[in-house]
Design a protein around this motif. Structure first.
Motif, mmCIF file in Angstrom:
data_model
loop_
_atom_site.group_PDB
_atom_site.id
_atom_site.type_symbol
_atom_site.label_atom_id
_atom_site.label_comp_id
_atom_site.label_asym_id
_atom_site.label_seq_id
_atom_site.Cartn_x
_atom_site.Cartn_y
_atom_site.Cartn_z
ATOM 1 N N PRO A 180 0.797 -1.232 0.000
ATOM 2 C CA PRO A 180 0.000 0.000 0.000
ATOM 3 C C PRO A 180 0.826 1.276 0.000
ATOM 4 C CG PRO A 180 -0.933 -1.588 1.548
ATOM 5 C CD PRO A 180 0.390 -2.141 1.105
ATOM 6 N N ILE A 181 1.971 1.274 0.667
ATOM 7 C CA ILE A 181 2.767 2.503 0.765
ATOM 8 C C ILE A 181 4.074 2.417 -0.011
ATOM 9 C CG2 ILE A 181 1.776 3.010 3.022
ATOM 10 C CD1 ILE A 181 4.464 2.236 4.273
ATOM 11 N N ARG A 182 4.354 1.269 -0.623
ATOM 12 C CA ARG A 182 5.633 1.075 -1.319
ATOM 13 C C ARG A 182 5.837 2.102 -2.433
ATOM 14 N NH1 ARG A 182 5.529 -4.357 -4.122
ATOM 15 N NH2 ARG A 182 4.002 -3.190 -5.341
ATOM 16 N N GLY A 183 4.822 2.325 -3.262
ATOM 17 C CA GLY A 183 4.959 3.259 -4.379
ATOM 18 C C GLY A 183 5.302 4.657 -3.928
ATOM 19 N N SER A 184 4.608 5.151 -2.925
ATOM 20 C CA SER A 184 4.886 6.492 -2.417
ATOM 21 C C SER A 184 6.257 6.562 -1.764
ATOM 22 C CB SER A 184 3.809 6.928 -1.418
ATOM 23 O OG SER A 184 2.581 7.151 -2.082
ATOM 24 N N MET A 185 6.629 5.507 -1.041
ATOM 25 C CA MET A 185 7.949 5.500 -0.407
ATOM 26 C C MET A 185 9.057 5.619 -1.444
ATOM 27 S SD MET A 185 7.716 2.663 2.678
ATOM 28 C CE MET A 185 9.418 2.951 3.204
ATOM 29 N N ARG A 186 8.905 4.931 -2.567
ATOM 30 C CA ARG A 186 9.942 4.975 -3.595
ATOM 31 C C ARG A 186 9.844 6.234 -4.461
ATOM 32 N NH1 ARG A 186 11.972 -0.474 -6.346
ATOM 33 N NH2 ARG A 186 13.531 1.089 -6.872
ATOM 34 N N SER A 187 8.630 6.724 -4.716
ATOM 35 C CA SER A 187 8.464 7.859 -5.617
ATOM 36 C C SER A 187 8.945 9.174 -5.017
ATOM 37 C CB SER A 187 6.992 7.994 -6.030
ATOM 38 O OG SER A 187 6.582 6.896 -6.810
ATOM 39 N N MET A 188 8.943 9.275 -3.706
ATOM 40 C CA MET A 188 9.424 10.514 -3.091
ATOM 41 C C MET A 188 10.907 10.734 -3.354
ATOM 42 S SD MET A 188 7.497 10.978 0.601
ATOM 43 C CE MET A 188 7.486 9.272 1.142
ATOM 44 N N VAL A 189 11.654 9.655 -3.563
ATOM 45 C CA VAL A 189 13.109 9.780 -3.726
ATOM 46 C C VAL A 189 13.484 10.478 -5.029
ATOM 47 C CG1 VAL A 189 15.296 8.544 -3.813
ATOM 48 C CG2 VAL A 189 13.501 7.787 -2.245
ATOM 49 N N PRO A 190 12.990 10.027 -6.216
ATOM 50 C CA PRO A 190 13.366 10.751 -7.436
ATOM 51 C C PRO A 190 12.854 12.187 -7.476
ATOM 52 C CG PRO A 190 11.714 9.064 -7.916
ATOM 53 C CD PRO A 190 12.187 8.823 -6.522
ATOM 54 N N VAL A 191 11.730 12.464 -6.811
ATOM 55 C CA VAL A 191 11.252 13.849 -6.752
ATOM 56 C C VAL A 191 12.260 14.711 -6.000
ATOM 57 C CG1 VAL A 191 9.464 15.369 -5.810
ATOM 58 C CG2 VAL A 191 8.818 13.248 -6.976
ATOM 59 N N ALA A 192 12.710 14.217 -4.844
ATOM 60 C CA ALA A 192 13.741 14.948 -4.101
ATOM 61 C C ALA A 192 15.048 14.980 -4.879
ATOM 62 C CB ALA A 192 13.961 14.300 -2.734
ATOM 63 N N GLY A 193 15.341 13.879 -5.603
ATOM 64 C CA GLY A 193 16.583 13.805 -6.352
ATOM 65 C C GLY A 193 16.711 14.887 -7.399
ATOM 66 N N TYR A 194 15.588 15.303 -7.981
ATOM 67 C CA TYR A 194 15.645 16.392 -8.963
ATOM 68 C C TYR A 194 16.314 17.620 -8.354
ATOM 69 C CZ TYR A 194 14.301 20.207 -12.013
ATOM 70 O OH TYR A 194 14.336 21.308 -12.832
ATOM 71 N N PHE A 195 15.965 17.942 -7.127
ATOM 72 C CA PHE A 195 16.503 19.142 -6.471
ATOM 73 C C PHE A 195 17.937 18.908 -5.985
ATOM 74 C CE2 PHE A 195 11.899 19.235 -6.095
ATOM 75 C CZ PHE A 195 11.600 20.520 -6.539
ATOM 76 N N LEU A 196 18.196 17.756 -5.407
ATOM 77 C CA LEU A 196 19.547 17.495 -4.914
ATOM 78 C C LEU A 196 20.548 17.383 -6.059
ATOM 79 C CD1 LEU A 196 17.824 16.721 -2.316
ATOM 80 C CD2 LEU A 196 19.734 15.234 -1.755
ATOM 81 N N ASN A 197 20.110 16.830 -7.181
ATOM 82 C CA ASN A 197 21.005 16.718 -8.336
ATOM 83 C C ASN A 197 21.455 18.076 -8.857
ATOM 84 O OD1 ASN A 197 21.122 13.962 -8.492
ATOM 85 N ND2 ASN A 197 19.539 13.763 -10.064
ATOM 86 N N ARG A 198 20.671 19.110 -8.581
ATOM 87 C CA ARG A 198 20.956 20.432 -9.123
ATOM 88 C C ARG A 198 21.421 21.426 -8.060
ATOM 89 N NH1 ARG A 198 17.584 17.647 -11.893
ATOM 90 N NH2 ARG A 198 17.328 17.901 -14.144
ATOM 91 N N ALA A 199 21.745 20.917 -6.886
ATOM 92 C CA ALA A 199 22.261 21.797 -5.831
ATOM 93 C C ALA A 199 23.566 22.449 -6.281
ATOM 94 C CB ALA A 199 22.478 21.008 -4.551
ATOM 95 N N ALA A 200 23.719 23.723 -5.954
ATOM 96 C CA ALA A 200 24.883 24.480 -6.435
ATOM 97 C C ALA A 200 26.176 24.058 -5.761
ATOM 98 C CB ALA A 200 24.639 25.971 -6.234
ATOM 99 N N ASP A 201 26.109 23.526 -4.525
ATOM 100 C CA ASP A 201 27.328 23.130 -3.814
ATOM 101 C C ASP A 201 26.975 22.085 -2.764
ATOM 102 O OD1 ASP A 201 26.346 24.601 -1.445
ATOM 103 O OD2 ASP A 201 26.919 26.400 -2.567
ATOM 104 N N ASP A 202 27.999 21.529 -2.127
ATOM 105 C CA ASP A 202 27.798 20.463 -1.144
ATOM 106 C C ASP A 202 26.995 20.929 0.051
ATOM 107 O OD1 ASP A 202 29.212 18.779 -2.765
ATOM 108 O OD2 ASP A 202 31.096 18.956 -1.649
ATOM 109 N N GLU A 203 27.206 22.155 0.487
ATOM 110 C CA GLU A 203 26.477 22.676 1.647
ATOM 111 C C GLU A 203 24.976 22.748 1.352
ATOM 112 O OE1 GLU A 203 26.343 26.647 4.558
ATOM 113 O OE2 GLU A 203 27.924 26.413 3.040
#
Length: 651
Positions: free
Chosen positions: A583-606
């Motif tokens: 029941p919650i597997r899809g949402s648990m996994r789908s939140m990661v690539p959504v967050a990944g879009y932003f983390l992949n484009r972070a300007a620096d490590d901080e």
């Protein structure tokens, strides 16, 4: 020369490290091509018989090719998550929180050396591979070689020992697909990407070593796959509704359960009717031959058929949403003719809205693969596979399961030859105000069924892929009377040229035969055979493990590490709790690539570390919310339908 050759060293190493590739080499007999060896016994080219593959030293060719690719690499860049388009509350919340935190600080694309996936199409002698991996430092590498003997020849040129050791040292996985069939390659690649997680697709690189019709088809398949994987599959609110609908549908009136195991094959022809724009030009043909085939009508095509005076034998429905419910009631309002039902039999997913079931005569239900309703309340029945993404795929899958092997497609366009036409004219998309247009944007040019060009999109191409897979896997004699996208394995036939051999069918006798291949369920009997109490217990145990996982991963300093751990946790839960996480597997996994879009484009490590901290907070809160809500729902079902241990023990 003294000592083992490079080929021999590679072969001994690969026996353990990559047994499938080693087996390919050991089983290779006389090949049509041969490696061209230098004085040291290492391959420098491939002899094709009348010519050479590289026509110069392979190392020189590879170096120039990689250098050229570096100047303009092929890369997948996903679109920014739009909170307004995300229907899952969890992924929507992640997107909104991350968007508010990042503002306009993000890079336009992920940095060149930050990628989850490198797909190399064509191994050849393999002298380009290590340079590519060093350049982009991916988490996952997939090597694809359609000419199997080329992969074998690479053992004479590429130091596979060094390659795999380098990958291991930098934490990179490496997989090899050796297959000449582009669709088989796509299927295997899809499985790998599912295992890796959709996060790996953002910023993924692809490299084509040589160009043939097959390698180009594989490259197109990868692009299609990138579009498919950008479609979030499965989310909690939807899974919750499907569980509730299933419980309501199986505890109502009598029905027949369709098992997903293929039934005995027969020679009765079937028509599968979709609602693509070409249906308008095929209605007269369907009317002419309607008595010669069992008609499976998919979704919104019902309105077109009824308006033309054609009554299908089965209506097919699979979606559980309000849009589908509104559409069916809209059609009934136009063509119900004052009756209590349509006077048509229904084949539907157990998850459809109960009010839809009540509008049809005999009801045939089936379980869809992967869904939580299937995993929790589908004991004793195999799910029907190949039911998505559209109801036309469901109709085709249902016909196949029920033994039909002669199937003609109408209105299964998977796109359109006219960009402005997305559905047949007499469908809800044109007759009901405000009804969604149904993936009407079709920017992808593809080959059409009757020659020339058609237009499609990732959803429709996904549908085509499912059709093609079913046709190939089940050995269907398929005929495509749809003027849309070409479907491999389905012979193009223009509607006015169709001839259905044989005599008119006895539809009553055919229906009785189909019923006999399904399992009758008396009112209220279905859940009595399901261990509802055991389902609730499995969920409680699983929920406890989820809570432990959240606590253990709370301070993970890298999203890649988090996703890898999540994939392993999901796999463990599958074994330990037998689908209770679904029941919650899809949402648990789908939140990661959504967050990944932003983390992949972070300007620096901080900035990346700060964004990751925000993600952890939101992820924990959203999963905790879903755990509490799902527990409440399943415990209510247990109270209403579960049996005590004492009653179960007495049968």
């Amino acid at each position: 020369m003294s000592g083992p050759s490079l080929y021999q060293k590679n072969l001994l190493f690969l026996d353990t490290a990559m047994p499938a590739l080693a087996a390919l080499a050991r089983e290779a007999g006389d090949t049509l091509t041969r490696p061209v060896l230098d004085a040291d016994g290492q391959a420098v080219d491939i002899d094709l018989g009348e010519s050479r593959f590289y026509n110069r030293p392979a190392l020189e060719f590879a170096a120039e090719q990689v250098a050229s690719w570096k100047r303009s690499p092929n890369r997948v860049v996903v679109n920014a998550p739009d909170p307004e388009s995300l229907v899952d509350e969890a992924t929507k919340t992640v997107s909104m929180k991350m968007q508010a935190e990042t503002g306009d600080t993000l890079l336009s694309i992920p940095p060149e050396d930050q990628t989850g996936l490198l797909v190399v199409i064509g191994i050849g002698l393999g002298l380009h591979i290590q340079d590519l991996i060093k350049t982009v430092a991916p988490r996952h590498v997939v090597l694809i070689e359609p000419i199997e003997e080329f992969a074998v020849h690479s053992l004479h040129a590429l130091d596979w020992v060094s390659l795999l050791q380098d990958c291991k040292a930098q934490g990179t996985t490496l997989d090899v697909i050796a297959n000449f069939d582009p669709r088989a390659v796509q299927t295997e690649l899809e499985g790998l990407i599912t295992k890796f997680g959709a996060f790996c697709m953002d910023g993924a690189y692809s490299f084509m070593h040589y160009q043939t019709d097959v390698t180009r088809a594989i490259a197109r398949g990868f692009q299609e796959l990138a579009g498919m994987k950008s479609i979030l599959q499965g989310y909690y609110a939807d899974e919750r509704l499907m569980i509730e609908n299933t419980v309501a549908n199986v505890t109502g009136d009598e029905f027949w359960m369709v098992d997903g195991t293929f039934q005995a094959v027969h020679d009765i022809p079937a028509f599968v009717i979709g609602s693509g724009p070409s249906l308008d030009g095929a209605l007269e043909t369907i009317r002419k031959w309607q008595d010669y085939a069992v008609i499976f009508c998919a979704g919104s095509a019902l309105q077109s058929l009824l308006a033309a005076g054609i009554r299908p034998d089965f209506q097919i429905e699979k979606e559980n949403n309000q849009t589908t419910e509104d559409r069916v009631h809209h059609i009934f309002g136009r063509h119900g003719d004052g009756r209590k039902t349509f006077g048509i039999n229904l084949i539907a997913s157990s998850t459809v809205q109960p009010s839809i079931v009540g509008l049809f005569d005999d009801t045939f239900l089936f379980h869809r693969e992967i869904l939580s309703s299937t995993r929790l309340f589908g004991d004793g029945f195999n799910p029907v596979v190949g039911t998505g993404p559209f109801s036309a795929n469901t109709a085709f899958a249902a016909a196949t399961v029920l033994g039909f092997r002669n199937i003609t497609l109408f209105g299964c366009d998977c796109g359109s030859v006219d960009k402005d036409q997305h559905h047949a004219r007499n469908t809800v998309y044109h007759t009901r105000d405000g009804h969604a247009s149904g993936h009407s944007d079709m920017p992808v040019p593809v080959a059409s069924n009757y020659g020339g060009q058609a237009w499609s999109n990732p959803y429709f191409l996904w549908s085509r892929w499912v059709f093609e897979s079913m046709i190939s896997n089940a050995g269907i004699a398929a005929f495509n009377c749809s003027d849309g996208v070409a479907i491999a394995g389905a012979a193009p036939v223009r509607p006015d040229e169709l001839v259905v051999p044989g005599q008119p069918l006895n539809k009553t006798r055919a229906l009785m035969a189909l019923k006999s291949s399904c399992q009758y369920q008396a009112p209220g009997s279905y859940l009595a055979a399901q261990n509802v109490t055991g389902v609730v217990d499995r969920w409680r145990d699983c929920a406890g493990d989820v809570r432990t996982f959240l606590d253990e991963m709370r301070d993970t300093a890298d999203l890649n590490e988090f996703e890898d751990a999540l994939v392993r946790f999901v796999d463990r839960c599958e074994v330990k709790h037998r689908g209770a996480l679904s029941p919650i597997r899809g949402s648990m996994r789908s939140m990661v690539p959504v967050a990944g879009y932003f983390l992949n484009r972070a300007a620096d490590d901080e900035s990346r570390a700060h964004f990751l901290s925000i993600f952890h907070d939101v992820y924990d809160a959203e999963v905790t919310r879903m755990l509490a809500d799902c527990t409440q729902m399943l415990e209510a079902i247990g109270r209403d339908h579960g049996l005590s241990d004492e009653l179960r023990a007495t049968g």
